[in-house]
Scaffold this active site. Structure first.
Site, short mmCIF file in Angstrom:
data_model
loop_
_atom_site.label_atom_id
_atom_site.label_comp_id
_atom_site.label_asym_id
_atom_site.label_seq_id
_atom_site.Cartn_x
_atom_site.Cartn_y
_atom_site.Cartn_z
N GLU A 260 0.76 -1.10 0.00
CA GLU A 260 0.07 -0.18 -0.07
C GLU A 260 0.91 1.20 -0.07
O GLU A 260 1.41 1.50 1.08
CB GLU A 260 -0.92 -0.03 1.23
N CYS A 294 -2.53 8.78 2.78
CA CYS A 294 -2.07 8.33 1.43
C CYS A 294 -3.07 8.67 0.37
O CYS A 294 -3.07 9.33 -0.67
CB CYS A 294 -2.09 6.99 1.36
P1 NDP Z 1 8.27 4.50 4.86
O1 NDP Z 1 8.43 3.85 3.52
O2 NDP Z 1 9.72 5.34 5.16
O3 NDP Z 1 8.05 3.53 6.02
C1 NDP Z 1 7.28 2.63 6.20
C2 NDP Z 1 7.27 1.50 7.15
O4 NDP Z 1 8.52 0.73 6.67
C3 NDP Z 1 7.81 2.02 8.64
O5 NDP Z 1 7.36 1.08 9.59
C4 NDP Z 1 9.33 1.80 8.39
O6 NDP Z 1 9.96 1.89 9.42
C5 NDP Z 1 9.58 0.46 7.58
N1 NDP Z 1 10.61 0.45 6.83
C6 NDP Z 1 11.75 1.46 6.41
N2 NDP Z 1 12.70 0.76 5.70
C7 NDP Z 1 12.50 -0.42 5.79
C8 NDP Z 1 13.21 -1.57 4.93
N3 NDP Z 1 14.21 -1.62 4.52
N4 NDP Z 1 12.65 -2.93 5.43
C9 NDP Z 1 11.21 -3.23 6.27
N5 NDP Z 1 10.76 -2.16 6.69
C10 NDP Z 1 11.38 -0.75 6.44
O7 NDP Z 1 7.02 5.36 4.82
P2 NDP Z 1 6.44 6.40 5.86
O8 NDP Z 1 6.34 5.84 7.21
O9 NDP Z 1 7.19 7.68 5.74
O10 NDP Z 1 5.07 6.68 5.20
C11 NDP Z 1 4.33 7.62 4.26
C12 NDP Z 1 4.10 6.93 3.01
O11 NDP Z 1 3.19 5.72 3.22
C13 NDP Z 1 3.55 7.74 2.17
O12 NDP Z 1 4.08 7.67 0.78
C14 NDP Z 1 1.96 7.36 2.17
O13 NDP Z 1 1.22 7.78 0.85
C15 NDP Z 1 2.20 5.92 2.26
N6 NDP Z 1 0.85 5.36 2.91
C16 NDP Z 1 0.09 4.63 1.83
C17 NDP Z 1 -1.10 4.15 2.45
C18 NDP Z 1 -2.04 3.20 1.51
O14 NDP Z 1 -2.77 2.55 2.00
N7 NDP Z 1 -1.87 2.97 0.21
C19 NDP Z 1 -1.68 4.26 3.77
C20 NDP Z 1 -0.75 5.26 4.34
C21 NDP Z 1 0.64 5.71 4.06
P3 NDP Z 1 10.33 3.56 10.24
O15 NDP Z 1 9.13 4.32 10.06
O16 NDP Z 1 10.32 2.92 11.74
O17 NDP Z 1 11.48 3.74 9.56
#
Ligand code: NDP
Length: 541
Positions: A260, A294
């Site tokens: 997502e 999002c």
């Molecule tokens: P990120 O991609 O930075 O992080 C998402 C999650 O992945 C966090 O828990 C993060 O940990 C974790 N993560 C980071 N690097 C890794 C890795 N290499 N391996 C596994 N997990 C990892 O996104 P954001 O948290 O900044 O969220 C914002 C984004 O999410 C926006 O683009 C938004 O549009 C999208 N989004 C989409 C939705 C949908 O339903 N389509 C709904 C909500 C948001 P940590 O945060 O601890 O670094």
């Protein structure tokens, strides 16, 4: 590892946070800060990669008994978890607000209420949605065969959510996974670790058997360790960049993933729309959760004749919004989640300015508030060739562009790498539906905006770079099971005509299958009966 959230207006806070960060590094903890005030909300020990592997192993063991529970038994736990949430609704909303910066009221309306609805729906309906289904197999049925699909859980489901809906997204996905018979390990965002632990506590208090829901706390490395531990599925919510990394890592174990990802969601307003309603929807759709949804309205296209009136209404409504810390019930727009996110908003607003768009209101950090507050910003004269109309902003900006015809509106809306949601505003419902079906997005609303993630009964997911797979609805449930086809031959008295040994009679019969049986027509198939009998006789000797 720790979050260093800089507060531009407050050196003392920054110094204090740096000191806390150093100390927490030594104790291997994540420190959670309130982005509205810089105050520490709490600390959480980081789960090491080895402990993540152990958690997944424990979840695999727990799965062996959980998968044998009935839907009714699972529903009892989910409904108890629901009661736990209801009994501490304000406490949970305050925690979400403190860690994310969103208004307390919005934590209730956009996270707690929708997830409570989702819990009751899947508690009551999963059995029906996953009921074994008979499949029509056409002429094979005449040969005494039947086919049925039964659905098996996958095992352990790893959930990696973003920070923007830190309660409803992982909790909803966990509840669906549990109802389908899986166990769950969640890696919450490092920005909202206490909300993650709250989810574990809720299931614990609901009496869920040990290790059916576990939390692994930490940053990206912890998420990567969860992927490497090869759960049955990864449900990921986050950015396109991280989504690609996760898909690559998951491929090493052939772990399937639901992604997502981001959005750049368009809102199309035709001149015949109710402009008062459309303006209110645009303001809420762009600025709720400080634009960090999002499915936020990230681009608004208004038909030329209505542009002036709609823009005036939007600016008026935006100027009335109260921006403040989330715990106040009168706050409409809270803080942003992190300095990193606010910096993206600043960059995009500067891009709009430099490209010739006009900032009508906002366009800066809020000078009267200390935390990470960016003022709700309305921008006119935007156009798709501006960088900020293509990249996801994920902040409180509402750029407005105009269009002339229906075809223009569709072309502009589809001119994006993303395709999560969209909305179309018109009093002409036939036009609304017609346009909606031509928009490349996973969900399109007509005369509504943003909120359909809250309808757990409906599938959620994106086209194009907005993702792969679905959460929610029956389609989302199907991501959490593996279908098994059971095929039965009830007659089983004669050999099949296609069995060995082959012969000229066999080949003649196969031609008959190709010509007649494969038409799906009983009448046509009847023409090969003499040949079929000849072949059976040959095999029967
Ligand atoms: P990120 O991609 O930075 O992080 C998402 C999650 O992945 C966090 O828990 C993060 O940990 C974790 N993560 C980071 N690097 C890794 C890795 N290499 N391996 C596994 N997990 C990892 O996104 P954001 O948290 O900044 O969220 C914002 C984004 O999410 C926006 O683009 C938004 O549009 C999208 N989004 C989409 C939705 C949908 O339903 N389509 C709904 C909500 C948001 P940590 O945060 O601890 O670094």
């Amino acid at each position: 590892m720790n979050i260093v959230t800089n507060f531009p207006f407050c050196d003392i806070l920054n110094q204090k946070m740096d000191a806390v960060a150093k100390e927490a590094d030594q104790t291997n903890e994540i420190v959670s800060y309130n982005p509205a005030t810089g105050a520490e909300v709490g600390r959480v020990p980081i789960t090491s990669p080895e402990d993540v592997r152990t958690a997944v192993e424990r979840a695999r063991t727990a799965f062996q008994s959980w998968k044998k529970t009935s839907f009714a038994e699972r529903a009892v736990y989910i409904m108890k978890a629901r009661e736990m949430i209801l009994s501490q609704i304000d406490e949970i909303a305050h925690l979400i607000s403190a860690e994310s910066g969103k208004p307390f009221g919005e934590a209730i309306s956009m996270e707690i209420a929708p997830v409570l609805d989702l819990l009751q729906y899947f508690a009551r309906n999963t059995e029906k949605l996953l009921r074994p289904a008979r499949v029509g197999i056409g002429l094979y049925a005449l040969l005494g065969r039947s086919s049925r699909i039964v659905y098996h859980p996958l095992g352990v489901v790893g959930i990696i959510p973003a920070w923007n809906y830190p309660f409803s997204i992982p909790l909803g996905e966990a509840a669906m996974a549990l109802m389908a018979g899986n166990t769950v390990v969640i890696k919450p965002s490092e920005l909202t670790p206490l909300t993650g632990l709250k989810i574990e506590e809720i299931f614990e208090k609901a009496g869920l058997p040990a290790n059916c829901v576990q939390i692994a706390s930490g940053a990206g490395e912890t998420g990567a360790a969860l992927v490497d531990a090869a759960p049955g599925k990864i449900m990921f919510t986050g950015s396109v960049a991280t989504g690609k990394k996760i898909a690559t890592a998951a491929a090493q174990n052939l772990t399937s993933v639901v992604l997502e990802l981001g959005g750049k969601d368009p809102m199309i307003v035709f001149a015949d729309a109710n402009l008062e309603l459309a303006a209110g929807a645009a303001v809420w759709g762009a600025f709720c959760n400080s634009g960090q949804s999002c499915s936020s309205v990230e681009r608004l296209y208004v038909q030329e004749g209505a542009a002036e009136e709609l823009t005036r209404k939007i600016i008026e409504k935006t100027r009335q919004l109260k921006q403040d810390t989330g715990y106040k019930e009168t706050t409409s727009v809270g803080a942003m989640s992190s300095e990193r996110q606010i910096a993206i908003v600043e960059d995009h607003v500067e891009d709009f300015r430099a490209a010739g768009a006009k900032i009508e209101t906002g366009g800066r950090r809020n000078p009267s508030l200390e935390g990470l507050f960016y003022e709700p910003t309305v921008i006119t004269n935007a156009s798709n060739d501006m960088r900020a109309m293509q990249e996801e902003t994920f902040g409180p900006t509402l750029p407005i562009a105009t269009f002339a015809t229906e075809e223009d509106a569709i072309r502009l809306a589809n001119d994006s790498e993303f395709g999560l949601t969209a909305s179309v505003w018109t009093r002409d419902h036939a036009k609304g539906q017609r346009v909606a079906e031509q928009i490349e997005a996973g969900s399109v609303c007509v005369n509504e905006v943003l909120y359909t993630h809250g309808i757990g009964q409906t599938p959620w997911g994106g086209f194009k770079n907005s993702g792969r797979g679905r959460t929610h609805g029956r389609e989302g449930l199907m991501e959490l099971v593996q279908p098994q086809h059971i095929h039965v031959n009830r007659i089983a008295l004669l050999p099949d005509a296609w069995w060995m040994p082959y012969s000229p009679t066999a080949v003649m019969t196969f031609r008959g299958f190709a010509r007649y049986f494969a038409t799906g027509s009983v009448l046509q198939t009847a023409r090969m009966l003499p040949q079929l009998l000849k072949r059976i006789k040959e095999l029967w000797k």
